[in-house]
Structures are given as structure tokens and as C-alpha cells.
Design a protein around this motif. Structure first.
Motif, PDB file in Angstrom:
ATOM      1  N   LYS A 196     -27.989  30.153  -9.409  1.00 12.67           N
ATOM      2  CA  LYS A 196     -28.935  30.098  -8.196  1.00 12.67           C
ATOM      3  C   LYS A 196     -28.224  30.478  -7.019  1.00 12.67           C
ATOM      4  CE  LYS A 196     -32.615  27.425 -10.047  1.00 12.67           C
ATOM      5  NZ  LYS A 196     -33.085  26.095 -10.328  1.00 12.67           N
ATOM      6  N   SER A 197     -28.816  31.085  -6.059  1.00 10.19           N
ATOM      7  CA  SER A 197     -28.100  31.906  -4.897  1.00 10.19           C
ATOM      8  C   SER A 197     -29.286  31.873  -3.657  1.00 10.19           C
ATOM      9  CB  SER A 197     -27.529  33.137  -5.087  1.00 10.19           C
ATOM     10  OG  SER A 197     -27.026  33.619  -3.720  1.00 10.19           O
ATOM     11  N   ASP A 198     -28.965  31.415  -2.478  1.00  5.24           N
ATOM     12  CA  ASP A 198     -29.962  31.339  -1.478  1.00  5.24           C
ATOM     13  C   ASP A 198     -30.404  32.683  -0.844  1.00  5.24           C
ATOM     14  OD1 ASP A 198     -30.239  28.456  -1.521  1.00  5.24           O
ATOM     15  OD2 ASP A 198     -29.058  28.208   0.057  1.00  5.24           O
ATOM     16  N   TYR A 199     -29.356  33.574  -1.193  1.00  8.08           N
ATOM     17  CA  TYR A 199     -29.459  35.003  -0.425  1.00  8.08           C
ATOM     18  C   TYR A 199     -30.121  36.102  -1.619  1.00  8.08           C
ATOM     19  CZ  TYR A 199     -25.302  37.383  -1.860  1.00  8.08           C
ATOM     20  OH  TYR A 199     -24.171  38.152  -2.428  1.00  8.08           O
ATOM     21  N   CYS A 200     -30.136  35.383  -3.006  1.00  6.31           N
ATOM     22  CA  CYS A 200     -30.739  36.142  -4.115  1.00  6.31           C
ATOM     23  C   CYS A 200     -32.136  35.857  -4.147  1.00  6.31           C
ATOM     24  CB  CYS A 200     -29.931  36.000  -5.283  1.00  6.31           C
ATOM     25  SG  CYS A 200     -28.438  36.764  -5.028  1.00  6.31           S
ATOM     26  N   GLY A 201     -33.062  36.870  -4.534  1.00 10.61           N
ATOM     27  CA  GLY A 201     -34.419  36.554  -4.869  1.00 10.61           C
ATOM     28  C   GLY A 201     -34.812  36.865  -6.268  1.00 10.61           C
ATOM     29  N   ALA A 202     -33.719  36.944  -6.959  1.00 16.62           N
ATOM     30  CA  ALA A 202     -34.057  37.561  -8.580  1.00 16.62           C
ATOM     31  C   ALA A 202     -33.006  36.634  -9.273  1.00 16.62           C
ATOM     32  CB  ALA A 202     -33.988  39.009  -8.763  1.00 16.62           C
ATOM     33  N   ILE A 203     -33.296  36.152 -10.226  1.00 15.51           N
ATOM     34  CA  ILE A 203     -32.479  35.652 -11.416  1.00 15.51           C
ATOM     35  C   ILE A 203     -32.940  36.272 -12.875  1.00 15.51           C
ATOM     36  CG2 ILE A 203     -31.584  33.743 -12.877  1.00 15.51           C
ATOM     37  CD1 ILE A 203     -31.593  32.239 -10.484  1.00 15.51           C
ATOM     38  N   ASP A 204     -32.176  37.211 -13.566  1.00 14.09           N
ATOM     39  CA  ASP A 204     -32.640  37.478 -14.819  1.00 14.09           C
ATOM     40  C   ASP A 204     -31.797  36.780 -15.927  1.00 14.09           C
ATOM     41  OD1 ASP A 204     -34.379  39.538 -15.927  1.00 14.09           O
ATOM     42  OD2 ASP A 204     -32.762  40.241 -16.855  1.00 14.09           O
ATOM     43  N   VAL A 205     -32.193  36.571 -16.985  1.00 13.49           N
ATOM     44  CA  VAL A 205     -31.508  36.098 -18.197  1.00 13.49           C
ATOM     45  C   VAL A 205     -31.884  36.759 -19.344  1.00 13.49           C
ATOM     46  CG1 VAL A 205     -31.366  33.711 -19.081  1.00 13.49           C
ATOM     47  CG2 VAL A 205     -32.066  33.769 -16.860  1.00 13.49           C
ATOM     48  N   PHE A 206     -30.706  37.048 -19.978  1.00  9.74           N
ATOM     49  CA  PHE A 206     -30.748  37.416 -21.283  1.00  9.74           C
ATOM     50  C   PHE A 206     -30.327  36.408 -22.460  1.00  9.74           C
ATOM     51  CE2 PHE A 206     -28.919  39.261 -25.118  1.00  9.74           C
ATOM     52  CZ  PHE A 206     -29.914  39.921 -25.673  1.00  9.74           C
ATOM     53  N   ILE A 207     -31.268  36.181 -23.500  1.00 10.39           N
ATOM     54  CA  ILE A 207     -30.758  35.210 -24.385  1.00 10.39           C
ATOM     55  C   ILE A 207     -30.843  35.969 -25.629  1.00 10.39           C
ATOM     56  CG2 ILE A 207     -31.360  33.002 -25.513  1.00 10.39           C
ATOM     57  CD1 ILE A 207     -32.963  32.132 -23.165  1.00 10.39           C
ATOM     58  N   GLY A 208     -29.737  36.060 -26.321  1.00  6.50           N
ATOM     59  CA  GLY A 208     -29.689  36.386 -27.830  1.00  6.50           C
ATOM     60  C   GLY A 208     -29.883  35.364 -28.676  1.00  6.50           C
ATOM     61  N   THR A 209     -30.649  35.506 -29.758  1.00  6.05           N
ATOM     62  CA  THR A 209     -30.794  34.430 -30.539  1.00  6.05           C
ATOM     63  C   THR A 209     -30.870  34.808 -32.281  1.00  6.05           C
ATOM     64  OG1 THR A 209     -33.180  34.877 -30.585  1.00  6.05           O
ATOM     65  CG2 THR A 209     -32.639  33.087 -29.144  1.00  6.05           C
ATOM     66  N   VAL A 219     -19.669  30.068 -30.394  1.00  2.71           N
ATOM     67  CA  VAL A 219     -18.848  30.090 -31.626  1.00  2.71           C
ATOM     68  C   VAL A 219     -18.911  29.125 -32.614  1.00  2.71           C
ATOM     69  CG1 VAL A 219     -16.697  31.246 -30.071  1.00  2.71           C
ATOM     70  CG2 VAL A 219     -17.112  28.682 -30.195  1.00  2.71           C
ATOM     71  N   GLY A 220     -18.590  29.650 -34.016  1.00  4.28           N
ATOM     72  CA  GLY A 220     -19.046  28.601 -35.008  1.00  4.28           C
ATOM     73  C   GLY A 220     -20.407  28.870 -35.588  1.00  4.28           C
ATOM     74  N   ASP A 221     -20.922  28.077 -36.420  1.00  3.60           N
ATOM     75  CA  ASP A 221     -22.331  28.417 -37.183  1.00  3.60           C
ATOM     76  C   ASP A 221     -23.238  28.469 -36.052  1.00  3.60           C
ATOM     77  OD1 ASP A 221     -21.341  28.471 -39.609  1.00  3.60           O
ATOM     78  OD2 ASP A 221     -21.405  26.523 -39.747  1.00  3.60           O
ATOM     79  N   CYS A 222     -24.287  29.097 -36.345  1.00  6.99           N
ATOM     80  CA  CYS A 222     -25.417  29.498 -35.645  1.00  6.99           C
ATOM     81  C   CYS A 222     -26.515  29.587 -36.771  1.00  6.99           C
ATOM     82  CB  CYS A 222     -25.610  30.614 -34.820  1.00  6.99           C
ATOM     83  SG  CYS A 222     -25.150  30.673 -33.127  1.00  6.99           S
ATOM     84  N   GLU A 223     -27.779  28.591 -36.646  1.00  9.05           N
ATOM     85  CA  GLU A 223     -28.682  28.847 -37.660  1.00  9.05           C
ATOM     86  C   GLU A 223     -29.852  29.622 -36.977  1.00  9.05           C
ATOM     87  OE1 GLU A 223     -28.528  26.973 -40.486  1.00  9.05           O
ATOM     88  OE2 GLU A 223     -26.640  25.938 -39.783  1.00  9.05           O
ATOM     89  N   VAL A 224     -30.763  30.347 -37.902  1.00  4.30           N
ATOM     90  CA  VAL A 224     -31.883  31.050 -37.305  1.00  4.30           C
ATOM     91  C   VAL A 224     -32.500  30.215 -36.401  1.00  4.30           C
ATOM     92  CG1 VAL A 224     -34.096  32.010 -38.053  1.00  4.30           C
ATOM     93  CG2 VAL A 224     -32.107  32.169 -39.704  1.00  4.30           C
ATOM     94  N   ARG A 267     -20.208  37.159 -38.712  1.00  5.21           N
ATOM     95  CA  ARG A 267     -20.307  36.869 -40.016  1.00  5.21           C
ATOM     96  C   ARG A 267     -21.756  36.613 -40.453  1.00  5.21           C
ATOM     97  NH1 ARG A 267     -16.378  37.221 -44.158  1.00  5.21           N
ATOM     98  NH2 ARG A 267     -17.242  36.519 -46.235  1.00  5.21           N
ATOM     99  N   GLU A 268     -22.476  37.383 -41.087  1.00  4.04           N
ATOM    100  CA  GLU A 268     -23.906  37.333 -41.750  1.00  4.04           C
ATOM    101  C   GLU A 268     -23.807  36.612 -42.890  1.00  4.04           C
ATOM    102  OE1 GLU A 268     -26.612  40.557 -39.376  1.00  4.04           O
ATOM    103  OE2 GLU A 268     -25.619  41.233 -41.067  1.00  4.04           O
ATOM    104  N   TYR A 269     -24.866  35.596 -43.157  1.00  2.78           N
ATOM    105  CA  TYR A 269     -24.869  34.853 -44.255  1.00  2.78           C
ATOM    106  C   TYR A 269     -26.457  35.302 -45.115  1.00  2.78           C
ATOM    107  CZ  TYR A 269     -20.369  32.574 -43.798  1.00  2.78           C
ATOM    108  OH  TYR A 269     -19.075  32.407 -43.594  1.00  2.78           O
ATOM    109  N   PHE A 270     -26.367  35.768 -46.107  1.00  2.00           N
ATOM    110  CA  PHE A 270     -27.685  35.912 -46.716  1.00  2.00           C
ATOM    111  C   PHE A 270     -27.775  35.024 -47.990  1.00  2.00           C
ATOM    112  CE2 PHE A 270     -25.835  40.115 -45.434  1.00  2.00           C
ATOM    113  CZ  PHE A 270     -26.757  40.314 -44.461  1.00  2.00           C
ATOM    114  N   GLU A 271     -29.037  35.103 -48.705  1.00  2.00           N
ATOM    115  CA  GLU A 271     -29.188  34.009 -49.823  1.00  2.00           C
ATOM    116  C   GLU A 271     -28.082  34.232 -50.712  1.00  2.00           C
ATOM    117  OE1 GLU A 271     -33.254  35.014 -49.829  1.00  2.00           O
ATOM    118  OE2 GLU A 271     -33.638  32.835 -49.447  1.00  2.00           O
ATOM    119  N   ASP A 272     -27.481  35.824 -51.095  1.00  2.00           N
ATOM    120  CA  ASP A 272     -26.698  36.232 -51.911  1.00  2.00           C
ATOM    121  C   ASP A 272     -25.316  36.592 -51.732  1.00  2.00           C
ATOM    122  OD1 ASP A 272     -27.415  38.044 -50.642  1.00  2.00           O
ATOM    123  OD2 ASP A 272     -28.066  39.498 -52.717  1.00  2.00           O
TER     124      ASP A 272
END
Lengths: 137, 79
Positions: free
Chosen positions: A20-33, A81-86, A123-128
Motif C-alpha cells: 500500500k502506498s499513498d501516492y499509488c492509486g492501483a494495487i494489482d495482485v497475482f496469485i498462483g494456486t 516452498v515444500g508441499d502444496c496441496e490442490v 515436482r508434480e505428484y499424480f495418483e500413479d
């Protein structure tokens, strides 16, 4: 804020607050899931490994470039970093700029560059089984 | 010197670090990478393989000594 964290520690609200910044009128956020499929195959989880010191310095370089190139005031990038679930968060990028167009472009530049230059491996984990993403042609 | 290994390179070499003794004074990062590819041919089958020297992506010209921190960088996949 530039950081590598366990996904459960990533606090999106505090990352947004950090730009957040007083002289900025825009914040954009990218979230990778984590999505549950790769070309029709069911993904059960991801694991992220990082060359941590270098990953932080490369993330900092991206933030510095974003400030210069897009006239951003503040840039935060937090990668899991580490494990990330769906459904869990892999990365959050937040940028504040005086006007909206630059913040959209800055987020896109930051995530595209992150994929090219930051030493983090997925590293992607699949059922097999599992594999390191993009390793082989 | 211990070469740091990440991702698929750990699986290929079978360890998380690789001991390497620099026995020449003019070893460049490009030559070191070639030597590693000769020793571990599976590295050449990757989409890309590179080195980082002291936490920076190597451009091939860095002269490597035992004091440097060297890492093998397989194709990155963050995000």
C-alpha cells in the motif's frame, strides 16, 4: 516483502498491505494456486524446492526491475516452498503503481520473469507417480 | 568444492551435493559444465542445464576455484 514460505504461512492480506502506498492509486495482485489437473491427469499435490539464497536474490532483482520499468512504488513477491496441496497458494505477487495499467503489466512481467530466472523447481505428484516439471523436452 | 544439486539433478547424480576438486587454474564455468555432462550423460538429456556461480546465473566465462559456490541449475519451474 520478498520471501520463501511454507504455503500455509503465506498471508495474502498482509502481502497486499505491504505494497500500500499513498501516492499509488492501483494495487494489482497475482496469485498462483495449485490446480488439480495436467492435460487431463489428476494432480494430487506439488512440491517446491528452491536454491533459497539465490531464489531470494533473483526475486529481489525482479522487484527492482519492476520498480524501475513500471514506476512501481512497492513490490512484494512470496513463493511457496515444500508441499502444496490442490487449491493452496504457490506464489503471490503484489505491485502498487500510480495508475492501474502499469500494475497489471508489472504483475505479468513479474510472474513471466520468475518462471525464467528464479531457481525454484516444482515436482508434480499424480495418483500413479511424480515428475520434476519441464525437466525433459 | 561441493556442487549444489537441485530437482532432477539430485535424482540423476543420486545425492544433494557433488564433491568436485578443481585441479586447474583456468577452469571456466563452461568447461566445468562440459566435464559434468561427460561424467553424467543424463544431464544432456534435460531440456536445459546450466550452472550458477556464487548465486548468479553463470554466463560460461567465470573462472572457478574451490572457494566458489557452484550449483547445477536444471530447467526452472517456479510459479
Amino acid at each position: 516483502m520478498i520471501a520463501l514460505q511454507e504455503t500455509k504461512e503465506i498471508n495474502t492480506a498482509s502481502i497486499i498491505d505491504s505494497v500500500k502506498s499513498d501516492y499509488c492509486g492501483a494495487i494489482d495482485v497475482f496469485i498462483g494456486t495449485v490446480r488439480d489437473n495436467l492435460v487431463g491427469k489428476k494432480v494430487t499435490k506439488l512440491f517446491f524446492e528452491a536454491y533459497e539464497t539465490m531464489a531470494v536474490s533473483e526475486l529481489q532483482k525482479i522487484a527492482d526491475t519492476v520498480k524501475e520499468k513500471f514506476k512501481a512504488d512497492k513490490v512484494s513477491i512470496v513463493h511457496a516452498v515444500g508441499d502444496c496441496e490442490v487449491g493452496e497458494i504457490a506464489v503471490v505477487i503484489a505491485v502498487s503503481t500510480p495508475h492501474r495499467k502499469a500494475s497489471f503489466e508489472a504483475c505479468e512481467y513479474a510472474i513471466d520473469t520468475l518462471k525464467e530466472t528464479v531457481p525454484i523447481w516444482k515436482r508434480e505428484y499424480f495418483e500413479d507417480g511424480s515428475h520434476w516439471v519441464f525437466s525433459h523436452p | 568444492m561441493k556442487i549444489l544439486l537441485f530437482g532432477i539433478t539430485k535424482d540423476i547424480i543420486g545425492s544433494s551435493t557433488l564433491d568436485y576438486t578443481v585441479d586447474q587454474t583456468d577452469l571456466t564455468s563452461e568447461s566445468l559444465l562440459e566435464l559434468l555432462k561427460e561424467k553424467y550423460p543424463e544431464l544432456s538429456k534435460l531440456r536445459s542445464i546450466a550452472l550458477a556461480v556464487n548465486g548468479e546465473h553463470a554466463n560460461g566465462t567465470e573462472v572457478i576455484s574451490d572457494k566458489d559456490e557452484v550449483a547445477l541449475i536444471p530447467p526452472m519451474s517456479g510459479g
